[in-house]
Design an enzyme around this catalytic site. Sequence first.
Site: not given
Ligand SMILES: O=C(NC1CCCCC1)N[C@H]1[C@H](O)[C@@H](N2CCCCC2)[C@@H]2OC[C@H]1O2
Length: 330
Positions: A35, A219
Amino acid sequence: DTGSAAAIPINEVDIAYVTPVTIGTPPQTLMLDLDTGSSDLWVFSSLTPSNQVRGQEIYSPTKSSTSKLLSGHTWSIRYGDGSGSRGTVYTDNFTIGGLEVKSQAVQAALEVSSSFTQEQSLDGLVGLGFSALNTVRPSSQLTFFDNARPNLDEEVFTADLKYHATGSYDFGFIDSKKYAGNITYTAVQQSPGYWTHSLSGYSVGSGAFHASQISGISDTGTTLLYLPTAIVTAYYRQVQGAQNSQYYGGYVFPCSSTLPTFTFGIEGARFTIPASYINYTRISPTSTTCYGGLQSSSGLGINIFGDVALKAAFVVFSGTNPPRIGFAIK
Ligand SMILES: O=C(NC1CCCCC1)N[C@H]1[C@H](O)[C@@H](N2CCCCC2)[C@@H]2OC[C@H]1O2
């Protein structure tokens, strides 16, 4: 040194990609989400309450002869989607794709939020943002890339994410077989710790290119592409039946709609995201309404060039001084 490892989509809509890593002695293999939008390396562990573990592989420090507790250190992280985790810290030997870092800080989860519990094929994260974002206290820890850098043939790692297919992450070298033409680099602003850079503009379908500096972060841990509302509304104006749904929290459209491509600029280069990447997913398995892979960043305070955009290119994250990011056609 160099390393090379697979980036495997965890479901049929590429919600995230996982990479096999090994931790400790004898090696324990976990599947982690690399990440570039965060800088903590954390794992499901033998310390994670069993009611929060649903099929994930766990790291057991007591089963590793090379693990050491980093005593008195804790961590706690909250991601942009509201998910989060917290815990304690060990150091241990950590390998990705044949590249080993001895004494890598491995953050063992004492608690994870429900969206992590629900993703049974994701055992944790490897933060590849800048180490300034690391949440370990009282002393923050270095990322895998920062620890590996002195031994890398070249101070880079590359992301070759693919649509509905396995791609790769490489460390310490740029594989010229993975892209065509030249790599176009652009400046990175590393404060406060993201791979922050600008797009040089955009176009929708066969329309004119709109030159405009659009700052945001590349990202790999974010699934979708989040851009300013003006750009997103211009895109969905070309989609029959599209609407910005309060209910679904973003742009949806009839799955049968024809979507235009979306092109973004990096300096003078142009990268086109196929319409299929933006026809992201049905809102439920039997629905004929689909959710877009391009959404507005207005609620976020930052534009995010997530996987929907990154999988349209071969991306070079260069830890040189000053840092820079490169994009190439593949
Ligand atoms: O929160 C974000 N991005 C945000 C998305 C909305 C708009 C602002 C940025 N990334 C996270 C992601 O969602 C997580 N997730 C876990 C479960 C499977 C899918 C991935 C995983 O954990 C940290 C990172 O990756």
